[in-house]
Design an enzyme around this catalytic site. Structure first.
Site, PDB file in Angstrom:
ATOM      1  N   ARG A   1       0.876  -1.178   0.000  1.00  0.00           N
ATOM      2  CA  ARG A   1       0.000   0.000   0.000  1.00  0.00           C
ATOM      3  C   ARG A   1       0.907   1.220   0.000  1.00  0.00           C
ATOM      4  O   ARG A   1       1.647   1.442   0.965  1.00  0.00           O
ATOM      5  CB  ARG A   1      -0.895  -0.015   1.241  1.00  0.00           C
ATOM      6  CG  ARG A   1      -1.833   1.173   1.361  1.00  0.00           C
ATOM      7  CD  ARG A   1      -2.672   1.105   2.637  1.00  0.00           C
ATOM      8  NE  ARG A   1      -3.650   0.035   2.602  1.00  0.00           N
ATOM      9  CZ  ARG A   1      -3.570  -1.096   3.294  1.00  0.00           C
ATOM     10  NH1 ARG A   1      -2.526  -1.303   4.091  1.00  0.00           N
ATOM     11  NH2 ARG A   1      -4.493  -2.012   3.203  1.00  0.00           N
TER      12      ARG A   1
ATOM     13  N   GLU B   1      -0.303  -8.778  -2.633  1.00  0.00           N
ATOM     14  CA  GLU B   1      -1.554  -8.018  -2.739  1.00  0.00           C
ATOM     15  C   GLU B   1      -1.240  -6.536  -2.892  1.00  0.00           C
ATOM     16  O   GLU B   1      -0.481  -5.990  -2.093  1.00  0.00           O
ATOM     17  CB  GLU B   1      -2.395  -8.244  -1.485  1.00  0.00           C
ATOM     18  CG  GLU B   1      -3.565  -7.287  -1.320  1.00  0.00           C
ATOM     19  CD  GLU B   1      -4.087  -7.241   0.108  1.00  0.00           C
ATOM     20  OE1 GLU B   1      -4.671  -6.196   0.483  1.00  0.00           O
ATOM     21  OE2 GLU B   1      -3.911  -8.213   0.862  1.00  0.00           O
TER      22      GLU B   1
ATOM     23  N   THR C   1      -8.373  -4.524  -0.443  1.00  0.00           N
ATOM     24  CA  THR C   1      -9.315  -3.467  -0.080  1.00  0.00           C
ATOM     25  C   THR C   1     -10.403  -3.330  -1.143  1.00  0.00           C
ATOM     26  O   THR C   1     -10.821  -2.230  -1.504  1.00  0.00           O
ATOM     27  CB  THR C   1      -8.591  -2.110   0.143  1.00  0.00           C
ATOM     28  OG1 THR C   1      -7.335  -2.341   0.780  1.00  0.00           O
ATOM     29  CG2 THR C   1      -9.409  -1.212   1.067  1.00  0.00           C
TER      30      THR C   1
ATOM     31  N   LYS D   1      -9.903 -13.708   6.025  1.00  0.00           N
ATOM     32  CA  LYS D   1      -8.860 -12.784   6.448  1.00  0.00           C
ATOM     33  C   LYS D   1      -9.249 -12.285   7.833  1.00  0.00           C
ATOM     34  O   LYS D   1     -10.187 -11.499   7.980  1.00  0.00           O
ATOM     35  CB  LYS D   1      -8.763 -11.619   5.461  1.00  0.00           C
ATOM     36  CG  LYS D   1      -7.981 -10.423   5.948  1.00  0.00           C
ATOM     37  CD  LYS D   1      -8.142  -9.264   4.970  1.00  0.00           C
ATOM     38  CE  LYS D   1      -7.779  -7.942   5.598  1.00  0.00           C
ATOM     39  NZ  LYS D   1      -7.973  -6.810   4.663  1.00  0.00           N
TER      40      LYS D   1
ATOM     41  N   GLY E   1      -1.054  -6.305  12.153  1.00  0.00           N
ATOM     42  CA  GLY E   1      -0.257  -6.456  13.370  1.00  0.00           C
ATOM     43  C   GLY E   1       0.577  -7.724  13.437  1.00  0.00           C
ATOM     44  O   GLY E   1       1.130  -8.033  14.486  1.00  0.00           O
TER      45      GLY E   1
ATOM     46  N   GLY F   1       1.700  -6.508   6.011  1.00  0.00           N
ATOM     47  CA  GLY F   1       1.885  -5.232   5.339  1.00  0.00           C
ATOM     48  C   GLY F   1       3.110  -4.505   5.845  1.00  0.00           C
ATOM     49  O   GLY F   1       4.236  -4.873   5.527  1.00  0.00           O
ATOM     50  N   SER F   2       2.904  -3.479   6.675  1.00  0.00           N
ATOM     51  CA  SER F   2       4.004  -2.597   7.056  1.00  0.00           C
ATOM     52  C   SER F   2       5.154  -3.290   7.794  1.00  0.00           C
ATOM     53  O   SER F   2       6.309  -2.893   7.601  1.00  0.00           O
ATOM     54  CB  SER F   2       3.481  -1.420   7.885  1.00  0.00           C
ATOM     55  OG  SER F   2       2.769  -1.858   9.016  1.00  0.00           O
TER      56      SER F   2
END
Length: 208
Positions: free
Chosen positions: A20, A43, A72, A131, A160, A180-181
Site C-alpha cells: 500500500r 496483494e 481493499t 482474512k 499487526g 503489510g508494514s
C-alpha cells in the site's frame, strides 16, 4: 487460478505480502522486489496510488510464478476493474459486494472477518479463506478460540502480524499470514529497497 488451487498455493507459501503506497512507481518497485526475493503472493491494496495500473504493470513484469492480487476491494466495480487489470486473487476488508462479485467471477477471495459469525458468513458466501482482521485485536489466542468450533476454517491473520509473532499464529492454526508494514516498511512510499530485501529474508526464514 481456481479458488481450490489458490488455497493450496496459500497453504504452501504461507506468506502474502500487502503493498500500500503513496507512489505508484515505488509501489511497483516494491512488488517486483518482493517477487525477486521469492514472495509469490503479493496483494496491491486499492488504496495505493494508481492501484489498477500498478497491478497491471506488476502482472506484466512479475512473471508467471508470482500471483498479484488486489486488496481493499469493497464494491463490484472495484472487483471488475481489478480483474481487468489482471489481479488473480482478491482481498476484502468485509463480507460484502466485493466478495460476492469475486465469487461470481470465480476469483479466489480472502474475505475480511473478525467474529465467528462473520467468518461463517464469509465462507457461506463462497470465500476461499477468511482474512482475520484486525488480527492484533485478539492475537493468536483469539484465533485458537475460533478454531475450536471451526477446526477446518482456513484463516489468514492480517493486521499487526510481525516476524516474531508468526510462529504463534501458525501454532494457533493459521493457514498463512498476510503482512503489510512490518514487512514492506516504507518501501512503497519510496523507502530503501535494500532494507526491504532484508525484511523479506527474515520473514521467509520464519515461515519456511
Amino acid at each position: 487460478m481456481q479458488p481450490t488451487d489458490f488455497l493450496t498455493r496459500l497453504a504452501g507459501d504461507r506468506l502474502a505480502a500487502i503493498v500500500r503506497g503513496r507512489s505508484a512507481d515505488a509501489a511497483l518497485r516494491t512488488v517486483l522486489t518482493l517477487v525477486e526475493e521469492g514472495v509469490g503472493l503479493v496483494e496491491v491494496s486499492l488504496n495505493t496510488a494508481d492501484a489498477y495500473d500498478v497491478i497491471a504493470r506488476a502482472v506484466r513484469s512479475a512473471g508467471g510464478g508470482a500471483l498479484i492480487g488486489a486488496g481493499t476491494v469493497v464494491t463490484r466495480e472495484q472487483l471488475l476493474r481489478a480483474r481487468d487489470a489482471g489481479a488473480s486473487w482478491i482481498v476484502t476488508p468485509v463480507v460484502g459486494d466485493g466478495v460476492h462479485a469475486a465469487v461470481e467471477q470465480e476469483l479466489p477471495v480472502l474475505a475480511g472477518a473478525l467474529t465467528p459469525t462473520e467468518a461463517h458468513t464469509a465462507m457461506a458466501a463462497g470465500a476461499s479463506a477468511v482474512k482475520l482482521f484486525p488480527a492484533s485485536l485478539g492475537g493468536p489466542a483469539y484465533l485458537r478460540a475460533i478454531k475450536d468450533p471451526f477446526p477446518e476454517l482456513p484463516v489468514v491473520p492480517v493486521g499487526g502480524v510481525d516476524a516474531d509473532s508468526v510462529p504463534a499464529w501458525f501454532a494457533a492454526g493459521a493457514l498463512a499470514v498476510g503482512v503489510g508494514s512490518p514487512l514492506v516498511g516504507d518501501a512503497a512510499h519510496g523507502g530503501d529497497l535494500g532494507e526491504l530485501r532484508l525484511r523479506v529474508r527474515r520473514f521467509r526464514s520464519v515461515v519456511a
